[in-house]
Design a protein around this motif. Sequence first.
Motif, PDB file in Angstrom:
ATOM      1  N   ILE A 438       0.864  -1.185   0.000  1.00 41.92           N
ATOM      2  CA  ILE A 438       0.000   0.000   0.000  1.00 41.92           C
ATOM      3  C   ILE A 438       0.899   1.233   0.000  1.00 41.92           C
ATOM      4  O   ILE A 438       1.824   1.330   0.805  1.00 41.92           O
ATOM      5  N   GLY A 439       0.638   2.180  -0.897  1.00 46.51           N
ATOM      6  CA  GLY A 439       1.344   3.450  -0.786  1.00 46.51           C
ATOM      7  C   GLY A 439       2.188   3.840  -1.977  1.00 46.51           C
ATOM      8  O   GLY A 439       1.936   3.462  -3.124  1.00 46.51           O
ATOM      9  N   TYR A 440       3.244   4.596  -1.669  1.00 50.59           N
ATOM     10  CA  TYR A 440       4.056   5.293  -2.659  1.00 50.59           C
ATOM     11  C   TYR A 440       4.693   4.369  -3.685  1.00 50.59           C
ATOM     12  O   TYR A 440       4.954   4.785  -4.829  1.00 50.59           O
ATOM     13  N   TYR A 441       4.948   3.117  -3.340  1.00 48.23           N
ATOM     14  CA  TYR A 441       5.606   2.173  -4.241  1.00 48.23           C
ATOM     15  C   TYR A 441       4.979   2.207  -5.637  1.00 48.23           C
ATOM     16  O   TYR A 441       5.668   2.241  -6.648  1.00 48.23           O
ATOM     17  N   TRP A 442       3.649   2.219  -5.694  1.00 45.67           N
ATOM     18  CA  TRP A 442       2.946   2.121  -6.975  1.00 45.67           C
ATOM     19  C   TRP A 442       3.036   3.400  -7.794  1.00 45.67           C
ATOM     20  O   TRP A 442       3.018   3.353  -9.022  1.00 45.67           O
ATOM     21  N   THR A 443       3.109   4.540  -7.140  1.00 43.22           N
ATOM     22  CA  THR A 443       3.174   5.805  -7.874  1.00 43.22           C
ATOM     23  C   THR A 443       4.598   6.352  -7.945  1.00 43.22           C
ATOM     24  O   THR A 443       4.797   7.470  -8.401  1.00 43.22           O
ATOM     25  N   SER A 444       5.588   5.570  -7.501  1.00 44.69           N
ATOM     26  CA  SER A 444       6.984   6.006  -7.596  1.00 44.69           C
ATOM     27  C   SER A 444       7.439   6.016  -9.047  1.00 44.69           C
ATOM     28  O   SER A 444       8.418   6.678  -9.391  1.00 44.69           O
ATOM     29  N   ILE A 445       6.739   5.292  -9.915  1.00 45.49           N
ATOM     30  CA  ILE A 445       7.110   5.220 -11.325  1.00 45.49           C
ATOM     31  C   ILE A 445       6.374   6.274 -12.142  1.00 45.49           C
ATOM     32  O   ILE A 445       6.968   6.985 -12.947  1.00 45.49           O
ATOM     33  N   CYS A 446       5.077   6.376 -11.930  1.00 45.77           N
ATOM     34  CA  CYS A 446       4.252   7.272 -12.742  1.00 45.77           C
ATOM     35  C   CYS A 446       3.537   8.272 -11.841  1.00 45.77           C
ATOM     36  O   CYS A 446       2.745   7.882 -10.976  1.00 45.77           O
ATOM     37  N   TYR A 447       3.817   9.553 -12.037  1.00 43.72           N
ATOM     38  CA  TYR A 447       3.221  10.618 -11.230  1.00 43.72           C
ATOM     39  C   TYR A 447       1.691  10.561 -11.280  1.00 43.72           C
ATOM     40  O   TYR A 447       1.093  10.358 -12.334  1.00 43.72           O
ATOM     41  N   SER A 448       1.062  10.764 -10.131  1.00 39.31           N
ATOM     42  CA  SER A 448      -0.394  10.759 -10.035  1.00 39.31           C
ATOM     43  C   SER A 448      -0.885  12.057  -9.421  1.00 39.31           C
ATOM     44  O   SER A 448      -0.587  12.362  -8.272  1.00 39.31           O
ATOM     45  N   SER A 449      -1.646  12.808 -10.186  1.00 42.99           N
ATOM     46  CA  SER A 449      -2.236  14.033  -9.641  1.00 42.99           C
ATOM     47  C   SER A 449      -3.317  13.713  -8.629  1.00 42.99           C
ATOM     48  O   SER A 449      -3.661  14.551  -7.787  1.00 42.99           O
TER      49      SER A 449
END
Length: 552
Positions: A438-449
């Motif tokens: 859960i968390g930053y791991y998934w959006t560390s690759i692709c920026y999410s607004s």
Amino acid sequence: MKKSKKIVFSRVLTTVLSVLLLFTFLVGCTASTQKPQEKETEEEKTVSDDKTEQVVQKEERIKVKFFGERYIPEQKTEIIRMLEDRLNVEFVLMGAYDTEINEKLNVLLLSNDMPDVLYVGNNSEVREKGLARFTEAELKEYMPNYYKTITEVAQKNGGRNISDILKRFEAEDGKLSAFPHVWSGGPYPQGIIWRKDILDQLGKEVPKTIEEWEDVFAAYKKANPDKYPWAGCGKLLWQSFTPILDAVGMQFWHYNVRDGKIVQGYAQPEFKQALATLQKWYKEGYIHPEWPAWDQPTKYNYFYNGNSIVTEWISFSHWDLDEPYLEDTHIDKLTKLNPDAKLVLGPYPRYDENKKPALYVWDPFTGNFSGFGKHLQNDTDKLHRVMKMLDTISYDEETLLLAYFGIEGTHWEWDKETKLPKRLPGAITQEEHNQLGIGYYWTSICYSSLVDKYNAHPRKEAARQKYSLEPGAIYSDDVVYRNINPVFGTIRDADGENIWKQYPDLNKAGEYFTKIICDELPVDAWDEWVEYWNNNGGREIEAAATEQYLNK
């Protein structure tokens, strides 16, 4: 005899008609019980193309090697399985903490085992040799929400054109080899937080000068001989002891513009005085001796547990220090362990009153990037599916909420006042969040607004305004210098090659930095390092950077 033939024919005709009627009835029943088109099975669906119907089989589940930043979740948690089902993939989860990323990626590159999608950081070697090429048109088509968002961020920050920015990530053939790891909060400075309750107990004000910092440290050490007032994190050197480094008036860990030229911060003689201060404090017992082995969470946990009196690298999301404390902020985590603790933001000190402290900030598109494994260059179908998967993780609301916050009702709920996701009290720790995926791991690759949207608490925005945008505020441009790194890509020589390849022995700044602070080298060793840098390729690197990024 003729009559008998007529009877037989009549019976046969009757039988045939009965069979035909029965078949018609069965076909009619079957047709009447079919599901409507919008409720087709997952195995097939009917589409219309020029009024011609055709059956399209569901795409097969693909295996995706996903290399994220900071931590590696467990492979088959409930969250991971739910994400796999939503995205129709099977994940092989990989990753590394910041300081270990380059080493791990280089090993994967040499073994020809690149992930399908990966956070690259600023590893130019992997970018040049290990990543698939793709076009801006593909980025726009298969990651439409990401593309739309970065276009808006570019417009918001100087009215820039996203196509011009993406040229920074082009390979020699003119195609993109990576896409930017956007940080919309990059231009804002990081703060310093002090334990105000301890300062009050010591009879001290919030320190403003280096001399006052030392005075507070001495008083704290005298009152708490078994504790250390400050700690760094050797696994993230660029977030260690920044207030003293920034006090020099240049940025230590990246490039600076000086007298019309680009120079490398960590090769400037002025930083000798900062290292002398830090070494002195280390010998006095003001800096925890185990800091070279610590990562960022360890440093912060030492602070939360009531051991140190100050910590740095505090984003504006943590600047609101009023009760009721905002969830997951530093003050929230601290007071859960030390209920009577109070915090206060402190200013940056200076060595020279005529030089503003130079704080580490970013252009939103400067620095780190992400990409796709080179093997996908020969499998464009999978490349496009992985691109769509990334866009879904970061911009499909239900998927993003699951990936970033977990399961609603189990890990989080909607805050009635702010209408934002709120972690359920006492649900699980941050470490357990990381393990579950859960968390930053998934959006560390692709920026999410969407992450920005869900973290944009009005109190956080008010604190940012108060401390960094109002005239005269402690982190405003009146008081500090926001030193944006002028170099935002690979520095190339006259032949277009990565110039750093010619000088492999110039990556020793971190070693000198750590050993001097820990009194393993004398302070004068910094002079040796600066001379070595200048005479062994450093001047050439700075000249190439100046020509490439400043003179054009």
